[in-house]
Design a protein around this motif. Structure first.
Motif, PDB file in Angstrom:
ATOM      1  N   THR A   7       0.792  -1.230   0.000  1.00 43.00           N
ATOM      2  CA  THR A   7       0.000   0.000   0.000  1.00 43.00           C
ATOM      3  C   THR A   7       0.824   1.280   0.000  1.00 43.00           C
ATOM      4  O   THR A   7       0.279   2.343  -0.279  1.00 43.00           O
ATOM      5  CB  THR A   7      -0.936   0.027   1.223  1.00 43.00           C
ATOM      6  N   ASN A   8       2.108   1.228   0.312  1.00 41.27           N
ATOM      7  CA  ASN A   8       2.838   2.495   0.425  1.00 41.27           C
ATOM      8  C   ASN A   8       3.527   2.920  -0.864  1.00 41.27           C
ATOM      9  O   ASN A   8       4.103   4.004  -0.931  1.00 41.27           O
ATOM     10  CB  ASN A   8       3.844   2.457   1.587  1.00 41.27           C
ATOM     11  N   GLY A   9       3.469   2.083  -1.892  1.00 42.42           N
ATOM     12  CA  GLY A   9       4.032   2.458  -3.179  1.00 42.42           C
ATOM     13  C   GLY A   9       5.524   2.321  -3.300  1.00 42.42           C
ATOM     14  O   GLY A   9       6.084   2.539  -4.380  1.00 42.42           O
ATOM     15  N   LEU A  10       6.205   1.973  -2.225  1.00 39.42           N
ATOM     16  CA  LEU A  10       7.665   1.874  -2.243  1.00 39.42           C
ATOM     17  C   LEU A  10       8.094   0.436  -2.513  1.00 39.42           C
ATOM     18  O   LEU A  10       8.438  -0.304  -1.600  1.00 39.42           O
ATOM     19  CB  LEU A  10       8.262   2.362  -0.915  1.00 39.42           C
ATOM     20  N   LEU A  15      12.920   1.670  -4.652  1.00 41.11           N
ATOM     21  CA  LEU A  15      14.004   1.978  -3.722  1.00 41.11           C
ATOM     22  C   LEU A  15      15.360   1.864  -4.407  1.00 41.11           C
ATOM     23  O   LEU A  15      16.266   2.664  -4.150  1.00 41.11           O
ATOM     24  CB  LEU A  15      13.939   1.045  -2.512  1.00 41.11           C
ATOM     25  N   ARG A  16      15.500   0.901  -5.303  1.00 43.39           N
ATOM     26  CA  ARG A  16      16.751   0.765  -6.050  1.00 43.39           C
ATOM     27  C   ARG A  16      16.965   1.967  -6.957  1.00 43.39           C
ATOM     28  O   ARG A  16      18.071   2.521  -7.039  1.00 43.39           O
ATOM     29  CB  ARG A  16      16.739  -0.520  -6.882  1.00 43.39           C
ATOM     30  N   VAL A  17      15.909   2.386  -7.649  1.00 41.48           N
ATOM     31  CA  VAL A  17      16.002   3.539  -8.549  1.00 41.48           C
ATOM     32  C   VAL A  17      16.388   4.791  -7.765  1.00 41.48           C
ATOM     33  O   VAL A  17      17.254   5.572  -8.192  1.00 41.48           O
ATOM     34  CB  VAL A  17      14.662   3.750  -9.284  1.00 41.48           C
ATOM     35  N   ALA A  18      15.758   4.997  -6.623  1.00 38.13           N
ATOM     36  CA  ALA A  18      16.079   6.166  -5.804  1.00 38.13           C
ATOM     37  C   ALA A  18      17.514   6.117  -5.309  1.00 38.13           C
ATOM     38  O   ALA A  18      18.221   7.131  -5.299  1.00 38.13           O
ATOM     39  CB  ALA A  18      15.110   6.261  -4.627  1.00 38.13           C
ATOM     40  N   ASP A  19      17.955   4.934  -4.926  1.00 38.57           N
ATOM     41  CA  ASP A  19      19.325   4.789  -4.429  1.00 38.57           C
ATOM     42  C   ASP A  19      20.349   5.120  -5.510  1.00 38.57           C
ATOM     43  O   ASP A  19      21.396   5.712  -5.223  1.00 38.57           O
ATOM     44  CB  ASP A  19      19.532   3.365  -3.919  1.00 38.57           C
ATOM     45  N   GLU A  20      20.052   4.771  -6.750  1.00 31.35           N
ATOM     46  CA  GLU A  20      20.992   4.993  -7.842  1.00 31.35           C
ATOM     47  C   GLU A  20      20.951   6.411  -8.395  1.00 31.35           C
ATOM     48  O   GLU A  20      21.879   6.829  -9.094  1.00 31.35           O
ATOM     49  CB  GLU A  20      20.717   3.993  -8.970  1.00 31.35           C
ATOM     50  N   ARG A 114      14.852  10.227 -16.479  1.00 29.85           N
ATOM     51  CA  ARG A 114      15.233   8.815 -16.403  1.00 29.85           C
ATOM     52  C   ARG A 114      14.790   8.210 -15.073  1.00 29.85           C
ATOM     53  O   ARG A 114      14.269   7.092 -15.029  1.00 29.85           O
ATOM     54  CB  ARG A 114      16.748   8.682 -16.569  1.00 29.85           C
ATOM     55  N   THR A 115      14.983   8.954 -13.988  1.00 30.21           N
ATOM     56  CA  THR A 115      14.580   8.460 -12.673  1.00 30.21           C
ATOM     57  C   THR A 115      13.083   8.207 -12.620  1.00 30.21           C
ATOM     58  O   THR A 115      12.626   7.162 -12.133  1.00 30.21           O
ATOM     59  CB  THR A 115      14.986   9.460 -11.580  1.00 30.21           C
ATOM     60  N   MET A 116      12.294   9.141 -13.122  1.00 27.76           N
ATOM     61  CA  MET A 116      10.835   8.974 -13.101  1.00 27.76           C
ATOM     62  C   MET A 116      10.398   7.822 -14.005  1.00 27.76           C
ATOM     63  O   MET A 116       9.487   7.066 -13.668  1.00 27.76           O
ATOM     64  CB  MET A 116      10.148  10.269 -13.522  1.00 27.76           C
ATOM     65  N   TYR A 117      11.046   7.679 -15.155  1.00 27.48           N
ATOM     66  CA  TYR A 117      10.727   6.568 -16.056  1.00 27.48           C
ATOM     67  C   TYR A 117      11.020   5.237 -15.368  1.00 27.48           C
ATOM     68  O   TYR A 117      10.172   4.324 -15.369  1.00 27.48           O
ATOM     69  CB  TYR A 117      11.540   6.697 -17.340  1.00 27.48           C
ATOM     70  N   ASP A 118      12.202   5.111 -14.805  1.00 26.72           N
ATOM     71  CA  ASP A 118      12.582   3.851 -14.155  1.00 26.72           C
ATOM     72  C   ASP A 118      11.703   3.545 -12.944  1.00 26.72           C
ATOM     73  O   ASP A 118      11.464   2.367 -12.635  1.00 26.72           O
ATOM     74  CB  ASP A 118      14.055   3.903 -13.724  1.00 26.72           C
ATOM     75  N   ALA A 119      11.227   4.595 -12.281  1.00 23.84           N
ATOM     76  CA  ALA A 119      10.377   4.399 -11.102  1.00 23.84           C
ATOM     77  C   ALA A 119       8.910   4.213 -11.470  1.00 23.84           C
ATOM     78  O   ALA A 119       8.084   3.931 -10.592  1.00 23.84           O
ATOM     79  CB  ALA A 119      10.518   5.587 -10.152  1.00 23.84           C
TER      80      ALA A 119
END
Length: 219
Positions: A7-10, A15-20, A114-119
């Protein structure tokens, strides 16, 4: 708090995309940001919109977008994508990989996309490519929260506060990153606008997570 749940969307992938993604927000503060966004977007009087000032490459935006998606809301993230003072050549946080070969200037817009696409957040996060001051001039509606994490000069921080804090709805939140009460820990401008918000009588502090402050609008 669990890092991932249905339910939290994460998701683990997000999390991997954000980390990178290049950026400067520690995971514990990013999770607190996600929790705050979730709280205000899920309130009965939510208007379904949150604003981020200072996108860079979208690291923190993943956490805001995940919260918004889970509640059918939108996040508008505002940045001119030329970098703040500390990102310019000769400064500590300059990243040569983010320099546009055509203009010779820093350009983080493509890395953000790119970040938004990958996420998987392109339909939830709306990137507004503009200086904060210009975007504030055309903005015209209340929001559930404003997250200020833009330039850290006094002029930039003041402009972000003056231009955007007034759009937070009653009961909504003003979120400020890099607030350091001790000047030995970091720059002062985010702390100064944090103090202005409290001294205005419009906001009260709800919580603190590292250098992230969550202020609720009371009037």
């Amino acid at each position: 708090m669990a890092l991932t749940s249905p339910t939290n969307g994460l998701s683990d992938e997000r999390l991997r995309v954000a980390d990178e993604a290049p950026g400067f927000m520690p995971l514990d503060e990013a999770l607190a940001l996600h929790e705050a966004a979730t709280s205000y977007l899920s309130q009965p009087d939510s208007v379904g919109i949150g604003v981020e000032i200072g996108t860079y490459c979208g690291k923190s935006t993943v956490f805001l977008g995940a919260a918004a998606e889970a509640h059918g809301a939108l996040v508008v993230t505002v940045d001119h994508h030329r970098g703040s003072e500390e990102h310019q050549p000769g400064w500590e946080y300059h990243d040569t990989e983010l320099v546009d070969s055509h203009s010779g200037l820093l350009d983080t817009a493509a890395r953000f996309r790119r970040t938004m696409y990958d996420a998987g957040l392109e339909s939830t996060v709306l990137g507004l490519l503009a200086p904060s001051t210009a975007a504030a001039r055309v903005w015209g509606r209340e929001v559930d929260f404003v997250f200020i994490d833009g330039g850290h000069s006094m002029e930039a921080a003041q402009n972000d506060y003056d231009g955007w804090s007034g759009w937070v709805r009653a009961g909504g939140a003003l979120l400020i990153h890099d607030v350091f009460p001790d000047p030995n820990d970091g720059g002062r401008p985010p702390y100064e606008i944090y103090r202005q918000a409290l001294d205005s009588g419009r906001f009260t502090e709800q919580s603190a997570h590292g250098s992230l402050r969550v202020l609720r609008r009371i009037r």
